[in-house]
Design a protein around this motif. Structure first.
Motif, short mmCIF file in Angstrom:
data_model
loop_
_atom_site.label_atom_id
_atom_site.label_comp_id
_atom_site.label_asym_id
_atom_site.label_seq_id
_atom_site.Cartn_x
_atom_site.Cartn_y
_atom_site.Cartn_z
N THR A 1 13.06 18.53 0.33
CA THR A 1 12.17 17.80 -0.57
C THR A 1 12.52 16.31 -0.64
OG1 THR A 1 13.58 18.28 -2.50
CG2 THR A 1 11.83 19.87 -1.98
N LEU B 1 2.84 4.78 0.67
CA LEU B 1 3.75 5.26 1.71
C LEU B 1 3.08 5.05 3.06
CD1 LEU B 1 6.32 6.70 2.72
CD2 LEU B 1 5.09 8.87 2.42
N ARG C 1 8.45 5.17 -6.92
CA ARG C 1 7.22 4.94 -7.68
C ARG C 1 7.48 4.95 -9.18
NH1 ARG C 1 3.60 9.00 -3.88
NH2 ARG C 1 2.77 7.38 -2.47
N ARG D 1 9.51 13.69 -0.76
CA ARG D 1 8.81 13.75 -2.05
C ARG D 1 9.66 13.15 -3.16
NH1 ARG D 1 8.79 19.37 -4.88
NH2 ARG D 1 10.85 18.52 -5.40
N MET E 1 10.08 9.25 -2.97
CA MET E 1 8.87 8.54 -3.38
C MET E 1 8.68 8.63 -4.90
SD MET E 1 7.71 6.95 -0.85
CE MET E 1 6.21 6.39 -1.65
N ARG E 2 9.02 9.74 -5.48
CA ARG E 2 8.93 9.87 -6.94
C ARG E 2 9.88 8.88 -7.61
NH1 ARG E 2 9.82 15.80 -8.77
NH2 ARG E 2 7.73 15.97 -7.86
N GLN F 1 2.10 12.77 0.23
CA GLN F 1 2.44 11.59 -0.55
C GLN F 1 1.42 10.46 -0.40
OE1 GLN F 1 4.91 11.33 -2.87
NE2 GLN F 1 5.05 13.52 -2.45
N GLN F 2 0.36 10.67 0.37
CA GLN F 2 -0.68 9.67 0.48
C GLN F 2 -1.53 9.67 -0.79
OE1 GLN F 2 -0.57 7.43 3.01
NE2 GLN F 2 1.29 8.65 3.45
N ARG F 3 -1.79 8.53 -1.31
CA ARG F 3 -2.55 8.41 -2.56
C ARG F 3 -4.04 8.35 -2.24
NH1 ARG F 3 0.76 4.92 -7.00
NH2 ARG F 3 2.33 6.50 -7.34
N ALA G 1 4.91 16.75 4.21
CA ALA G 1 5.35 15.98 3.05
C ALA G 1 4.80 14.57 3.08
CB ALA G 1 6.87 15.95 3.01
#
Length: 391
Positions: A318, A43, A328, A321, A324-325, A388-390, A384
């Motif tokens: 939300t 993201l 991904r 989030r 992105m779920r 969401q950063q990995r 948020a």
């Protein structure tokens, strides 16, 4: 291949069997040296036309490692493209170790597409020949097009659109082959498709767009822009593009938002408690509060109170989030980028008919008083975005 930075955990590269490759290519097996595409699932920060508003302190605060913007191709006629702020900025971002996406924007919403072989098409390709050397091999991802089915005349959203963008794409592919080589660090995508949740946008031209993406081995995938009236509408985008791509291809989501949901509520009255706490008359409408914040930016606490006292907003809190779920979860997301900062176009002539893009942004540069040293105040979505950063 794309550079690997510690903050991004790459998911496994989608490995295909030779038989699967042969199916994807219509019976011809992939060459052994064809790079396999990776699903990063990252993201990043989207700036659209406002790369000159980028602040590295804000990128660091948000944890963003990918940056996206676009270059309007007519600007290539105004001087050396390397000196244009968009290209200067995206190259500086890359030099500092961030990963980058540059979309090439072809605005034909007020003029017809040039025909192949015409002087007008030659002029467009000449623009490309001035722009491509400044970014090819430097940006990680180049998207051929920004929003072609919006940036075109309604009557020409047919094979004429396809012919134009296919001509441009082949020119970009050839330039990369001749000047950047097999190990070129710039991957190519076609973009971006809008409103695929509406049946009338899934046209023969959209089908041909996806066929070109699928049948062109040098193209890594497609970009989508799910600006939505409801979160669940995003699934229609995935249901459309994924079966129409090769199994080794991935997709971008360089813009996404709930802008059409927000817009439906601009004429709602604000919450009575918020109005009482902050001195607004009973029945004041949402758009009027936003206009007041534009005219005289709110303290951060007041702006947040406005948003969190609004059921139409909190019911979608939300969104980032959940989207992105969803993306991904396909295993095919290359990169998504989200609107990072309010800009002047978002606030100009604000009223009940204005598209409220400013509610999406990670930083509120125009509706909230700035912090010290010129930094923009965080908008609601900063937490948020960071989450969401990995790592």
């Amino acid at each position: 291949m794309l550079r690997r930075l510690p903050i991004i955990t790459l998911t496994a590269v989608l490995a295909l069997s030779p038989a699967a490759h042969a199916t994807a290519r219509g019976g011809d097996p992939m060459q052994d040296d064809q790079p396999r595409r990776a699903a990063h699932g990252a993201l990043g920060a989207n700036f659209n036309q406002n790369l000159d508003a980028l602040d590295y302190r804000e990128l660091r605060e948000a944890g963003a490692r990918w940056v996206r913007g676009f270059f309007p191709m007519p600007a290539a006629d105004d001087g050396d493209p390397a000196e244009h702020f968009a290209i200067r900025t995206i190259n500086d971002v890359s030099d500092r170790g961030y990963q980058t996406i540059l979309s090439l924007k072809f605005p034909y919403n007020k003029a017809s597409f040039p025909a192949p072989g015409s002087p007008q098409m030659a002029a467009e390709l000449a623009r490309l020949d001035r722009v491509l050397p400044t970014v090819m091999g430097k940006v990680d991802i180049m998207t051929i097009g920004n929003e072609p089915f919006i940036e075109s005349l309604p009557a020409e959203r047919d094979q004429r659109l396809n012919t134009f963008y296919e001509t441009v794409a082949r020119h970009v592919v050839e330039h990369r082959r001749e000047h950047c080589g097999a190990g070129c660090g710039t991957r190519l995508y076609m973009g971006a498709l809008n409103r695929l949740d509406l049946a009338d946008r899934r046209t023969p031209a959209a089908e041909r767009w996806m066929a070109f993406v699928r049948e062109t081995p040098e193209i890594d995938g497609v970009d989508i822009h799910p600006h939505l009236p409801a979160p669940e509408n995003a699934q229609a985008f995935l249901d459309y593009i994924l079966p129409r791509m090769r199994a080794d291809q991935t997709f971008l989501v360089t813009e996404f938002s709930l802008v059409w949901h927000w817009k439906r509520h601009l004429e709602d009255p604000v919450a009575a408690g918020f109005a009482q706490r902050h001195g607004f008359a009973p029945g004041t409408k949402v758009w009027q509060v936003i206009k007041a914040a534009i005219d005289e930016p709110f303290p951060q606490r007041k702006w947040r109170d406005f948003l969190t006292s609004s059921p139409w907003f909190t019911s979608r809190s939300t969104f980032l989030r959940d989207q992105m779920r969803l993306y991904r979860g396909t295993g095919r997301l290359a990169v998504a980028t989200y609107g990072f900062k309010q800009d002047d176009l978002m606030v100009r002539n604000f009223g009940p008919g204005k598209d409220p893009w400013l509610l999406n942004s990670v930083f509120a540069a125009y509706t909230v008083k700035p912090r010290g040293e010129g930094m923009s105040a965080p908008n609601y979505w900063l937490g948020a975005f960071k989450a969401q950063q990995r790592t």
